[in-house]
Each structure stands twice: as structure tokens, then as C-alpha cells.
Design a protein around this motif. Structure first.
Motif, short mmCIF file in Angstrom:
data_model
loop_
_atom_site.label_atom_id
_atom_site.label_comp_id
_atom_site.label_asym_id
_atom_site.label_seq_id
_atom_site.Cartn_x
_atom_site.Cartn_y
_atom_site.Cartn_z
N ASN A 96 56.16 -106.31 17.43
CA ASN A 96 56.14 -106.67 18.54
C ASN A 96 56.26 -105.68 18.91
N THR A 97 57.48 -104.53 18.93
CA THR A 97 57.88 -103.84 18.87
C THR A 97 57.71 -102.33 18.54
N GLN A 98 57.11 -102.27 17.82
CA GLN A 98 56.78 -101.50 17.02
C GLN A 98 55.77 -100.62 16.48
N ARG A 99 54.81 -99.53 17.36
CA ARG A 99 53.38 -99.89 17.07
C ARG A 99 52.45 -98.23 16.17
N ASP A 100 53.26 -97.20 15.82
CA ASP A 100 53.63 -96.01 15.49
C ASP A 100 54.37 -96.06 13.93
N TYR A 101 53.65 -95.75 12.54
CA TYR A 101 54.47 -95.38 11.46
C TYR A 101 53.77 -94.21 10.91
N ASN A 102 55.31 -93.40 10.13
CA ASN A 102 55.20 -91.84 9.68
C ASN A 102 54.52 -92.20 7.81
N ALA A 103 53.70 -91.72 7.84
CA ALA A 103 53.81 -92.24 6.81
C ALA A 103 54.80 -91.20 5.62
N SER A 104 54.63 -91.75 4.91
CA SER A 104 56.07 -91.26 4.20
C SER A 104 56.01 -89.76 3.17
N PHE A 105 56.68 -88.85 2.81
CA PHE A 105 56.13 -88.00 2.52
C PHE A 105 55.72 -88.25 0.22
N PHE A 106 54.98 -87.43 -0.09
CA PHE A 106 55.09 -88.13 -1.20
C PHE A 106 55.18 -88.08 -2.62
N HIS A 107 55.80 -89.41 -3.14
CA HIS A 107 56.74 -89.13 -4.48
C HIS A 107 56.22 -88.31 -5.64
N ALA A 108 56.32 -87.17 -5.87
CA ALA A 108 55.95 -86.35 -6.84
C ALA A 108 56.25 -86.87 -8.25
N ASN A 109 55.54 -86.94 -9.14
CA ASN A 109 56.06 -87.30 -10.86
C ASN A 109 57.15 -88.77 -10.88
#
Length: 255
Positions: A96-109
Motif C-alpha cells: 500500500n505504501t511501498q513499491r520499490d524493493y532492493n535486492a539483498s546482497f548475495f549471501h556467499a557460502n
């Protein structure tokens, strides 16, 4: 007069001596060519990833990353690995209030129990290589949204969803002189169903630039800036579900 004749005679004898000695100073010349050889090979076995396994981008002795899916050996030219984009799971009411979502860093290993491969976070990246035997290493690296975000169970799409990649930069562990020119790399681009393909690298390839193994990074883990963003337009209704997209990366010999 006798003295004069003697001197003239001596001069003639000396001149004759020089003339006779001259041919003896000329030596015969002979040449013969040898050869030199060196050979290099490229491992073209797609199942043998020993020489292409991803490591911490740009770090010469970087930690090996063991959990990137579908790592392949492309031979002399192709894409090695792509980090999957994870935008995490959110309460449906946040839409309802958030339309942008950031991809997380890749969790290596992630979840490792092997001290040789410690866990760490790394920016999302695409690893590729160009080891072709040629003087001009021209190529194009592009991303295409081949399937929009779709709920696995219902097939409902997040209409109008788009992914923006920002702060694109190249790293490698070879000679910096072979890195593509900064002008050949576009630092930000968006893909969507309306405009599915974006070219991030158009390497002209002169003077060997672009030869080697490279990572196209989005952001930098050291800055903490998550540089890949999913936008879902406000006009798109979002119901509960697991939405998955397919992004196809292409390394092409033609610009």
C-alpha cells in the motif's frame, strides 16, 4: 735521383702489400634460422569449473563462492555465473505504501561449515570471460527480462514490474590495461516487459581490451549500497504469493 727511385719503389711495394692483404680481411657470412614456440589451451569442458569458479570479485586471492547456482565453463567465450536476485518476502500490506524493493546482497557460502569457504555478503554480479584468439575483443553484454514476476500457484503477474540495475562497474584480477573502457560500460539500466532488453557493456575491444575474466558488479558490498531495485507500479494489485521472474544474460560477439 737514386734516392728518389728508391723511395718510389718502396711506396709501390707498400701499396702492393696493402692491395694483397685486403682480400684476406673479408670473411664469409652464413646465417641459419631457429624456431621458438609456446602454446596455450582453453578448457572447454562445461562440467569442469575449476578454472572459472566464482570468487570475491576483483580480489586476487578472493574467497571461493560455492553456492552460486548453475556455474558453467563457457570455454573461450561466454557467461560463467549470475547471482540470483532476492528481493525477500514482505507483508502484502506493505504494498500500500511501498513499491520499490532492493535486492539483498548475495549471501556467499551461506550456512557453510567449511572454514576454507567462510560466509560473506557480496554485491550482485555477472561473471563472464573472453579468451578468444583475436586482436579485437568486441562484444556486448545484455540483460533481458524473459519472464515477468509471476505467482507460482496462480500464474498472476505483477503487471508493469521493472528491475533497475545501478552503479554498474567492472572488476577483474588480470592486467588493468585490458579492462574495457569506462565509456563502454553503462552504469544504470532498466528492464521490463515493455522494454525487456538493456545493453550494459558494448566493448569496442581495441588493443586487447576486454580479454580475460570479468565481473559486472552492481554496487559494492563495502559501501552497503544495494544497487538493484524492483519497482511495482501502484496500478498493479499485489496479492499474497511467491512471484518469480527470469532474467537472461547474453554475451554476444556482435555490437
Amino acid at each position: 735521383m737514386k734516392l728518389s727511385h728508391k723511395l718510389c719503389g718502396a711506396a709501390l711495394v707498400a701499396a702492393a702489400g696493402v692491395a694483397l692483404a685486403a682480400p684476406n680481411t673479408t670473411k664469409a657470412v652464413d646465417t641459419k634460422t631457429g624456431t621458438g614456440h609456446i602454446g596455450f589451451t582453453v578448457n572447454t569442458d562445461p562440467t569442469d569449473t575449476s578454472g572459472v569458479v566464482p570468487t570475491d570479485p576483483g580480489v586476487t586471492d578472493g574467497t571461493t563462492i560455492t553456492n552460486i547456482p548453475s556455474v558453467v565453463n563457457p570455454g573461450s567465450f561466454g557467461i560463467i555465473a549470475i547471482t540470483p536476485l532476492e528481493f525477500e518476502t514482505h507483508d502484502v500490506l506493505t504494498a500500500n505504501t511501498q513499491r520499490d524493493y532492493n535486492a539483498s546482497f548475495f549471501h556467499a557460502n551461506q550456512g557453510t561449515t567449511d572454514s576454507n569457504y567462510p560466509a560473506f555478503d557480496v554485491q550482485n554480479f555477472v561473471k563472464y570471460q573472453d579468451l578468444r584468439t583475436m586482436e579485437t575483443h568486441a562484444y556486448k553484454l545484455s540483460a533481458t527480462l524473459t519472464q515477468n514476476f509471476k505467482d507460482t500457484a496462480s500464474g498472476v503477474e505483477l503487471k508493469g514490474a521493472n528491475i533497475t540495475y545501478k552503479e554498474a562497474n567492472l572488476t577483474q584480477t588480470g592486467d588493468a590495461a585490458l579492462t574495457p573502457n569506462a565509456s563502454d560500460v553503462t552504469t544504470q539500466g532498466t528492464i521490463s516487459t515493455a522494454s525487456p532488453t538493456f545493453d550494459f557493456i558494448k566493448n569496442q575491444g581495441a588493443d586487447g581490451k576486454g580479454y580475460g575474466q570479468f565481473e559486472l558488479n552492481f554496487g559494492d558490498k563495502t559501501s552497503g549500497d544495494k544497487a538493484v531495485t524492483l519497482n511495482i507500479p501502484a496500478s498493479s494489485a499485489i496479492g499474497a504469493g511467491d512471484y518469480n521472474a527470469v532474467i537472461t544474460w547474453t554475451l554476444s560477439e556482435t555490437l
